[in-house]
Design an enzyme around this catalytic site. Structure first.
Site, short mmCIF file in Angstrom:
data_model
loop_
_atom_site.label_atom_id
_atom_site.label_comp_id
_atom_site.label_asym_id
_atom_site.label_seq_id
_atom_site.Cartn_x
_atom_site.Cartn_y
_atom_site.Cartn_z
N ILE A 1 -7.95 1.31 10.06
CA ILE A 1 -8.35 2.00 11.28
C ILE A 1 -9.88 2.00 11.44
O ILE A 1 -10.40 2.30 12.50
CB ILE A 1 -7.81 3.45 11.34
CG1 ILE A 1 -7.94 4.03 12.76
CG2 ILE A 1 -8.51 4.34 10.32
CD1 ILE A 1 -7.34 5.40 12.95
N GLY A 2 -10.58 1.64 10.35
CA GLY A 2 -12.03 1.60 10.43
C GLY A 2 -12.65 0.60 9.46
O GLY A 2 -13.84 0.61 9.22
N GLY A 3 -11.77 -0.25 8.89
CA GLY A 3 -12.23 -1.22 7.90
C GLY A 3 -11.41 -1.21 6.63
O GLY A 3 -11.77 -1.85 5.63
N SER A 4 -10.29 -0.50 6.62
CA SER A 4 -9.52 -0.25 5.40
C SER A 4 -8.85 -1.49 4.82
O SER A 4 -8.40 -1.46 3.68
CB SER A 4 -8.47 0.83 5.64
OG SER A 4 -9.10 2.07 5.85
N SER B 1 -9.36 2.04 2.70
CA SER B 1 -8.35 2.77 1.95
C SER B 1 -7.30 1.88 1.29
O SER B 1 -6.48 2.37 0.51
CB SER B 1 -7.66 3.77 2.87
OG SER B 1 -6.99 3.13 3.95
N SER B 2 -7.32 0.57 1.58
CA SER B 2 -6.36 -0.34 0.93
C SER B 2 -6.95 -0.86 -0.38
O SER B 2 -6.82 -2.05 -0.71
CB SER B 2 -6.02 -1.50 1.88
OG SER B 2 -5.58 -1.03 3.13
N LYS C 1 0.83 -1.20 0.00
CA LYS C 1 0.00 0.00 0.00
C LYS C 1 0.88 1.26 0.00
O LYS C 1 1.93 1.30 0.65
CB LYS C 1 -0.90 -0.02 1.24
CG LYS C 1 -1.92 1.09 1.33
CD LYS C 1 -2.79 0.90 2.57
CE LYS C 1 -3.81 2.00 2.75
NZ LYS C 1 -4.65 1.80 3.96
N MET D 1 -6.97 8.92 2.93
CA MET D 1 -7.26 7.57 3.46
C MET D 1 -8.36 7.61 4.51
O MET D 1 -8.40 6.80 5.43
CB MET D 1 -5.99 6.93 4.03
CG MET D 1 -4.89 6.77 2.99
SD MET D 1 -3.44 5.91 3.57
CE MET D 1 -2.83 7.03 4.81
#
Length: 590
Positions: A246-249, A225-226, A150, A199
């Site tokens: 950090i939240g589902g990335s 974001s990934s 990433k 992100m």
């Protein structure tokens, strides 16, 4: 603006000397402001163009190198068809060279990137790294395996921009901890992949590198974001990747693109590995974590075994020296697993609900006990705890980064919202909840105003701690070993629509707030029957209306995954559940 200046200038003719002076000063300052803004925007665009040229030239150069030095089509296909365990075995036994493996994946990535745009830039160091693997007698845990990375991972001499132009021209001085560890265990980082600007969204678009699309449907997004990582893996142009969450990335793009991943407990892997521009390295209540992404669970297991090594613990003393626990992973003990298909806020579309129930049946066929579980107060968890922690500064850092940048459409709404005065944000929050007929949009806007004092921050910390303890009490009351649940309540959305569907991330953010490890496994694909069943989907709240709009058609063939969740630092148990699920699904299909 030019019309306003013209009118102001005309006022000078009919004004007193004092008025003329005032208007002249105003016109002069306005003109200077316009010139400054135009000059600033010109510099931003030029900086972005230069970076785009640099990346494009590097990729074109690699394409030329592959045309001149690449493999035959047959040889390339023979390598690419190998599963991870087969590929690693051949590399470690010397039956296949690292250099040939690298060329096969470089060629596939270049080919697939033309339609999907997941590549940020190639990593030229991969070529000497692969050659070094071929001359080594010692066979390493990830010997010669090409790895995609990433864009936010620290890689020496490369910019880690997070899709933001102010970060261009600030290359990392050295590799981050995980990149060092990956090289140490024989992996070959060969390409960097795309991310959304800042992100802070589950789109995958930014002004520097452009928009990445879904490998299963070019009209839909890969998540974020990934997103670039999930896309390259979903296109089978990489065999192992690394992202962050950090939240589902990690989990959201894996779900959208049909790949597997593991979000470890934050702290199990070094946090000194990547740039987390969403605040993950500035607030400590909810921390980002790096994690592996792959096309099957065996790859994730091998990757975790490899990186949880003494060298990792030596480089970062903050990482607990916990090597991979094979005894837990290989245990035959039957498990008691909680499951749910609805978290209490956004109902799942039919394909996702079916996916969880199929996963439940697969685990039951493996001898495990599945019991219903109810998530406590998920709206408060997301609307207050998660958002307030991640945006505790009221968006100051975010706006600071954005003031000297070109704004991507995927985050424009967030920028406009943050630029409003606090009182207008508060009014808007109640209007938004009233119109949408749901509580979360209003909570979201108010929570993003951040905290007002250190005391408020302490109170937030206390609220998060109490929520974790309440959740843990429910877990213990049901005597659970793990949880099975949806990754997201819908499949991959059309590109650019995530801003209308943000409520769906409650399914992933929950386990960031709790800091529980969570993995993602593909289980099925959406069908025409699922689309027909959307006629029964509720149509009351704003989120429900958008879901009904975007997922009643054009979803056929899109991947559906589930999450497998464990208690903190029980990654091995999570991976065991994931593997048993993968095995159970195969057996049910036979």
């Amino acid at each position: 603006m030019s019309n306003i200046l013209y009118k102001m200038y005309n006022l000078i003719e009919d004004s007193t000397s004092l008025q003329k002076a005032v208007v002249t000063v105003l016109v002069s300052f306005s003109g200077l402001w316009i010139i400054h803004t135009c000059w600033k925007n010109r510099n931003i665009r030029e900086k972005i163009r230069n970076k785009q040229t640099e990346c494009r030239d590097s990729l074109n150069k690699l394409e030329g190198y592959i045309k001149e030095n690449g493999l035959t089509k047959r040889r390339q296909e023979d390598i690419l068809k190998l599963k991870f365990t087969e590929l690693l075995s051949k590399l470690q036994r010397g039956q296949l060279t690292s250099s040939d493996t690298l060329k096969a994946y470089q060629a596939k990535a270049i080919e697939k990137n033309r339609d999907l745009n997941f590549i940020v830039e190639p990593i030229w160091e991969a070529i000497p790294l692969a050659e070094e693997c071929d001359t080594q007698k010692k066979r390493l845990p990830l010997h010669g395996i090409p790895v995609s990375i990433k864009e936010n991972y620290f890689l020496k001499k490369f910019d880690c921009t997070g899709g933001m132009s102010p970060m261009i021209g600030k290359p990392a001085k050295e590799d981050g901890v995980l990149v060092k560890v990956l090289k140490h265990v024989g992996a070959v980082p060969f390409v960097r992949t795309n991310i959304p600007q800042t992100m802070m969204t589950c789109e995958c678009s930014n002004p520097i590198y452009g928009t990445t699309v879904n490998p299963h449907n070019l009209k839909r997004g890969p998540g974020g974001s990934s997103g670039g990582e999930a896309c390259i893996l979903g296109a089978e142009a990489s065999i192992l990747g690394w992202g962050s969450d950090i939240g589902g990335s990690l989990r959201i793009p894996s779900h959208f693109c049909g790949t597997s991943c593991l979000k470890p407990t934050s702290g199990r892997l070094s946090l000194n590995s990547s740039e987390e521009l969403d605040g993950g390295n500035m607030q400590t209540l909810i921390r980002a974590t790096p994690g592996p992404m792959a096309r099957d669970v065996d790859t994730l297991v091998t990757a975790m075994k490899a990186v949880l090594c003494p060298y990792h613990f030596e480089l970062d003393p903050d990482v607990p020296p916990l090597p991979f626990n094979s005894e837990v992973y290989e245990s035959k003990r039957k498990l008691r697993i909680g499951y749910y298909t609805y978290d209490g806020y956004v109902p799942c579309i039919p394909s996702v609900e079916r996916g969880v129930l199929e996963a439940k049946s697969a685990l039951e066929s493996m001898g495990h006990t599945l019991v219903s579980f109810e998530v406590p107060n998920v709206e408060e968890m997301f609307g207050t705890l998660f958002l307030k922690a991640c945006f505790g500064d009221g968006g100051e850092h975010f706006l600071e980064m954005m003031k000297n940048d070109e704004i991507d459409p995927s985050i424009q709404l967030l920028v406009y919202l943050y630029k409003l005065p606090f009182f207008m944000q508060k009014i808007l929050s109640y209007v938004a909840s009233f119109i949408a007929k749901e509580k979360v949009p209003g909570l979201q806007i108010r929570s993003m105003q951040g905290v007002k004092s250190v005391k408020d921050w302490w109170q937030l910390a206390g609220q998060i701690d109490r929520y974790r303890k309440d959740f843990m009490s429910l877990w213990k009351k049901d005597n659970l070993d793990a949880i099975l649940c949806p990754t997201m309540p819908y499949v991959a959305p059309p590109t650019g629509t995530v801003k209308y569907l943000i409520g769906g991330v409650t399914y992933t953010t929950l386990y960031n707030v709790l800091n529980f490890p969570a993995g993602c496994v593909p289980v099925t694909k959406a069908t025409a029957v699922d689309e027909q069943n959307m006629k029964n989907y509720p149509n009351v709240t704003g989120t429900q209306k958008f879901i009904k709009k975007y997922f009643s058609s054009d979803t056929g063939g899109l991947p559906v995954s589930v999450q497998c969740v464990g208690l903190p630092f029980q990654e091995e148990l999570v991976l065991r559940v994931m593997k048993e699920l993968e095995t159970g699904l195969k057996q049910l299909k036979e």
